[in-house]
Design an enzyme around this catalytic site. Structure first.
Site, PDB file in Angstrom:
ATOM      1  N   GLU A 151       0.874  -1.161   0.000  1.00 49.41           N
ATOM      2  CA  GLU A 151       0.000   0.000   0.000  1.00 49.41           C
ATOM      3  C   GLU A 151       0.920   1.221   0.000  1.00 49.41           C
ATOM      4  O   GLU A 151       1.806   1.332   0.852  1.00 49.41           O
ATOM      5  CB  GLU A 151      -0.884   0.003   1.253  1.00 49.41           C
ATOM      6  CG  GLU A 151      -1.848   1.176   1.223  1.00 49.41           C
ATOM      7  CD  GLU A 151      -2.746   1.275   2.453  1.00 49.41           C
ATOM      8  OE1 GLU A 151      -2.763   0.330   3.268  1.00 49.41           O
ATOM      9  OE2 GLU A 151      -3.413   2.312   2.574  1.00 49.41           O
ATOM     10  N   ARG A 174       5.692 -12.938   9.429  1.00 48.54           N
ATOM     11  CA  ARG A 174       6.330 -11.667   9.107  1.00 48.54           C
ATOM     12  C   ARG A 174       7.665 -11.576   9.836  1.00 48.54           C
ATOM     13  O   ARG A 174       7.900 -12.274  10.820  1.00 48.54           O
ATOM     14  CB  ARG A 174       5.419 -10.493   9.428  1.00 48.54           C
ATOM     15  CG  ARG A 174       4.977 -10.384  10.864  1.00 48.54           C
ATOM     16  CD  ARG A 174       3.823  -9.398  11.011  1.00 48.54           C
ATOM     17  NE  ARG A 174       4.191  -8.039  10.663  1.00 48.54           N
ATOM     18  CZ  ARG A 174       3.536  -7.302   9.753  1.00 48.54           C
ATOM     19  NH1 ARG A 174       2.504  -7.799   9.121  1.00 48.54           N
ATOM     20  NH2 ARG A 174       3.906  -6.072   9.512  1.00 48.54           N
ATOM     21  N   LYS A 187       4.507   0.866   9.762  1.00 45.06           N
ATOM     22  CA  LYS A 187       4.611   2.044   8.903  1.00 45.06           C
ATOM     23  C   LYS A 187       4.075   3.288   9.613  1.00 45.06           C
ATOM     24  O   LYS A 187       4.595   4.371   9.434  1.00 45.06           O
ATOM     25  CB  LYS A 187       3.808   1.809   7.615  1.00 45.06           C
ATOM     26  CG  LYS A 187       4.587   1.059   6.564  1.00 45.06           C
ATOM     27  CD  LYS A 187       3.942   1.260   5.207  1.00 45.06           C
ATOM     28  CE  LYS A 187       3.234  -0.001   4.787  1.00 45.06           C
ATOM     29  NZ  LYS A 187       2.557   0.082   3.504  1.00 45.06           N
TER      30      LYS A 187
HETATM   31  P1  ATP Z   1      -0.065  -1.599   6.686  1.00 52.21           P
HETATM   32  O1  ATP Z   1      -0.895  -2.569   5.884  1.00 52.21           O
HETATM   33  O2  ATP Z   1      -0.360  -1.596   8.130  1.00 52.21           O
HETATM   34  O3  ATP Z   1       0.027  -0.241   6.102  1.00 52.21           O
HETATM   35  P2  ATP Z   1       2.103  -3.314   5.983  1.00 52.21           P
HETATM   36  O4  ATP Z   1       3.477  -3.274   6.560  1.00 52.21           O
HETATM   37  O5  ATP Z   1       1.315  -4.569   6.028  1.00 52.21           O
HETATM   38  O6  ATP Z   1       1.394  -2.118   6.659  1.00 52.21           O
HETATM   39  P3  ATP Z   1       1.749  -3.325   3.128  1.00 52.21           P
HETATM   40  O7  ATP Z   1       2.059  -2.237   2.188  1.00 52.21           O
HETATM   41  O8  ATP Z   1       0.352  -3.793   3.198  1.00 52.21           O
HETATM   42  O9  ATP Z   1       2.228  -2.798   4.514  1.00 52.21           O
HETATM   43  O10 ATP Z   1       2.733  -4.538   2.892  1.00 52.21           O
HETATM   44  C1  ATP Z   1       3.000  -5.082   1.632  1.00 52.21           C
HETATM   45  C2  ATP Z   1       3.369  -6.528   1.768  1.00 52.21           C
HETATM   46  O11 ATP Z   1       4.499  -6.663   2.616  1.00 52.21           O
HETATM   47  C3  ATP Z   1       2.249  -7.339   2.382  1.00 52.21           C
HETATM   48  O12 ATP Z   1       2.025  -8.459   1.567  1.00 52.21           O
HETATM   49  C4  ATP Z   1       2.758  -7.728   3.722  1.00 52.21           C
HETATM   50  O13 ATP Z   1       2.319  -9.000   4.053  1.00 52.21           O
HETATM   51  C5  ATP Z   1       4.270  -7.670   3.573  1.00 52.21           C
HETATM   52  N1  ATP Z   1       4.888  -7.315   4.841  1.00 52.21           N
HETATM   53  C6  ATP Z   1       4.628  -6.222   5.589  1.00 52.21           C
HETATM   54  N2  ATP Z   1       5.345  -6.240   6.728  1.00 52.21           N
HETATM   55  C7  ATP Z   1       6.096  -7.371   6.709  1.00 52.21           C
HETATM   56  C8  ATP Z   1       7.044  -7.960   7.606  1.00 52.21           C
HETATM   57  N3  ATP Z   1       7.374  -7.394   8.763  1.00 52.21           N
HETATM   58  N4  ATP Z   1       7.609  -9.134   7.245  1.00 52.21           N
HETATM   59  C9  ATP Z   1       7.296  -9.711   6.079  1.00 52.21           C
HETATM   60  N5  ATP Z   1       6.417  -9.215   5.202  1.00 52.21           N
HETATM   61  C10 ATP Z   1       5.808  -8.050   5.496  1.00 52.21           C
END
Ligand code: ATP
Ligand code: MG
Length: 578
Positions: A51, A276, A286
């Site tokens: 995102e 994760r 984030k």
């Molecule tokens: P949010 O959705 O709260 O804004 P997010 O860190 O999940 O934060 P995304 O942009 O949705 O951000 O993440 C993109 C991809 O990265 C998703 O598929 C998510 O599963 C993966 N991802 C995010 N954080 C981690 C992490 N700490 N370890 C591994 N993969 C991650």
């Protein structure tokens, strides 16, 4: 901030202990199996779906390496898809940074750059179709009522009074929602699934909401926006993804993912969840990282203390070290905390082989060699990297006036202090043995200058009488030294796992006030005079350094990437001996 004791040159500080290569993991097995059974006609199409509401962090790097890595390994493709369904928090700056970071990590999505917003028309049609199937309804409960009706983990939900609206009425209301006839929050479109499901996600989740907000790509075309769970599975379907790899928090959403695709009878990828990455001393939210930037606790998203990919890049990490790290942590089904020492180990291991070694004095102390001819300059040959002979040698000017490290002199040394002290002899790296004869102090009693003598027979590090000198220290010629700014970093957090400690405390309380130390008068060997950003060096005994983009012709700026202390490598060595 106290600088850790720097070791003598001849003390073992390097580590070349190799960790075994990446362990196989369950996702690789699944894909191998699918290829064997021809489940997807041999295709492997994955996606990375950020995102665009912030910069990517090291956790995302794990996800990127996995999704792009699997596609690469099996001759498939990986799509870069911006999941841009929330117009309020998203910006072009984030899209640009995400593309830069993925490319920098070494991955290529080719033509496959997609945006969920490109599917808004299609998604709208799918929503209409669900309504026609009697599988979605417009609900005008308030957000608060909706929460109340949803029930809890232990109590079933309660049907909304709108649940049995006719298809016609739903179609009419949804059209009017789209036409902007209703204010934000006044109604939503919900999937009609099961208010008694033990999985709360399945209790008639919201799939569309009203939001009169301009979108960075679709402008004012829409005032209703699809929710993540509805958008994501259908985007995967539209792009004909085969393996949709995501983090464990989506496990509970998988039944919804499957439900939407099955009800609509469309192409159905397989969602597979993995743990994760959590890293000690690193913030992986984030929202919190954005707060650090907005409130200026750091210098920006790419501050070298940030666990962002751009922060690691600016600090001096290489993409290959991050990829190696991602491989070594493996892929598991259970969340865990990874020691940030492993990431440091990966960059150290690489730079040990590739970074030229140089001498730099961070906190200079003047040394005058009284018996050395005043105008004499000798060229001392220095080895660029003992790990790699092909990196050759360089010449360093040696003169009567030098600088050494303040911490390499003690007026009152304890036993076993092998560096410089009154009357004590030490080896200057690649040069001569010197003995301290006189200590000059200022009026406050600070040592400002040392007078020494050198042994002309000790050039290159030995003497005819074969006497042993235990300590070796680094130095620079005063007349030739290059002034530099050096930035030293410590962990941004004071505790390894702030989430475990957070409780009623604000995470900002765990920020380390000493995470950045700027030394603006370091003195480096003259070979570093015209350095350009992009280069990495080992400053002997101090660690690995990267030339920061702030560097100007007038003054180089160096970031310390990592020290030479290697707790992880030692552990690996020890395990090997156990
Ligand atoms: P949010 O959705 O709260 O804004 P997010 O860190 O999940 O934060 P995304 O942009 O949705 O951000 O993440 C993109 C991809 O990265 C998703 O598929 C998510 O599963 C993966 N991802 C995010 N954080 C981690 C992490 N700490 N370890 C591994 N993969 C991650
Ligand atoms: Mg997310």
């Amino acid at each position: 901030m106290s600088e850790p004791e720097i070791p003598d040159n001849n003390a073992a500080t390097e580590n070349s202990g190799k960790v075994t290569t990446a362990p196989p993991h369950f996702i690789r097995y699944i894909i191998q199996d699918d290829i064997k059974t021809n489940k997807w006609e041999g295709r492997v199409i994955t996606r990375f779906p950020p995102e665009p509401n912030g910069y990517l962090h090291i956790g995302h790097a794990k996800a990127i390496c996995l999704s792009f890595g699997m596609a690469e390994e099996f001759g498939g493709t990986c799509h870069l898809r911006f999941d841009d369904t929330n117009p309020v928090k998203e910006e072009q700056e984030y899209i640009d940074s995400i593309k830069t970071d993925v490319k920098w990590l070494g991955f290529d999505w080719g033509q496959h750059e997609y945006y969920a917003s490109d599917y808004f028309d299609q998604l709208y049609e799918y929503a209409v179709q669900l309504i026609k199937l009697g599988k979605a309804y417009v609900c005008d409960l308030t957000a608060e009522q909706m929460r109340e009706y949803r029930g809890t983990l232990t109590e079933p939900g309660k049907a909304s009074p709108n649940r049995n609206r006719s298809v016609e009425e739903n179609l009419e209301l949804f059209t009017r929602m789209k036409n902007g006839e209703f204010p934000d929050g006044s109604m939503v479109l919900r999937a009609k699934i099961d208010m008694n499901s033990p999985n709360v996600t399945m209790r008639d989740p919201v799939i569309y909401r009203i939001l009169h907000a301009s979108h960075h790509r679709t402008g004012n075309k829409w005032c209703i926006y699809p929710m993540y769970d509805f958008t994501h599975c259908l985007s995967d379907s539209i792009e004909r993804i085969t393996h949709s790899l995501c983090t464990l928090e989506f496990e509970d959403h998988r039944p919804l993912y499957d439900w939407v695709l099955d009800e609509l009878g469309v192409y159905h990828p397989q969602q597979i969840e993995f743990a994760r990455l959590n890293l000690t001393f690193a913030i992986m939210s984030k929202r919190k990282l954005l707060l650090l930037v907005k409130e200026k606790h750091v210098r920006g998203w790419d501050d070298p203390r940030m666990p962002t990919i751009s922060g690691f890049r600016r600090r001096g990490y290489t993409p290959s070290a991050i990829r190696t790290f991602a491989e070594r942590i493996g892929v598991a089904k259970r969340d865990s905390m990874v020691d940030s020492g492993l990431l440091e180990f990966c960059i150290r291991e690489e730079l040990n082989l590739t970074a030229p070694r140089v001498m730099g004095v961070l906190r200079p102390l003047k040394v005058i060699i009284d018996n050395y001819p005043e105008d004499q300059i000798e060229e001392m040959e220095a080895i660029n990297n003992p790990e790699d002979e092909s990196m050759g040698t360089r010449k360093l000017p040696f003169t009567r006036e030098l600088y050494i490290e303040q911490t390499d002199f003690m007026e009152d040394p304890p036993k076993k202090y092998y560096r410089l002290a009154p009357g004590q002899e030490v080896r200057l790296r690649y040069a001569y043995y010197i003995t301290c004869k006189e200590v000059v102090k200022d009026k406050d009693g600070n040592v400002v200058e040392l007078h020494c003598t050198y042994d002309p027979d000790s050039r290159g590090g030995g003497t005819p009488d074969g006497r042993k000198v235990k300590g070796t220290i680094h130095w620079v010629s005063a007349a030739h030294a290059v002034k530099a700014e050096v930035r030293l970093y410590e962990n941004l957090l004071t505790v390894p796992d702030y989430a475990a400690e957070e409780g009623d405390k604000d995470f900002l309380e765990f920020l380390n006030p000493n995470s950045l130390e700027i030394i603006d008068n370091a003195l480096l060997e003259p070979t570093l005079e015209k350095v350009r950003t992009g280069h990495r060096f080992q400053f002997e005994r101090h660690g690995y350094f990267y030339v920061d983009p702030d560097t100007t012709d007038a003054k180089p700026v160096f970031n310390r990437i990592v020290t030479l202390r290697d707790s992880w490598g030692k552990m690996v060595q020890q395990n090997k001996h156990d």
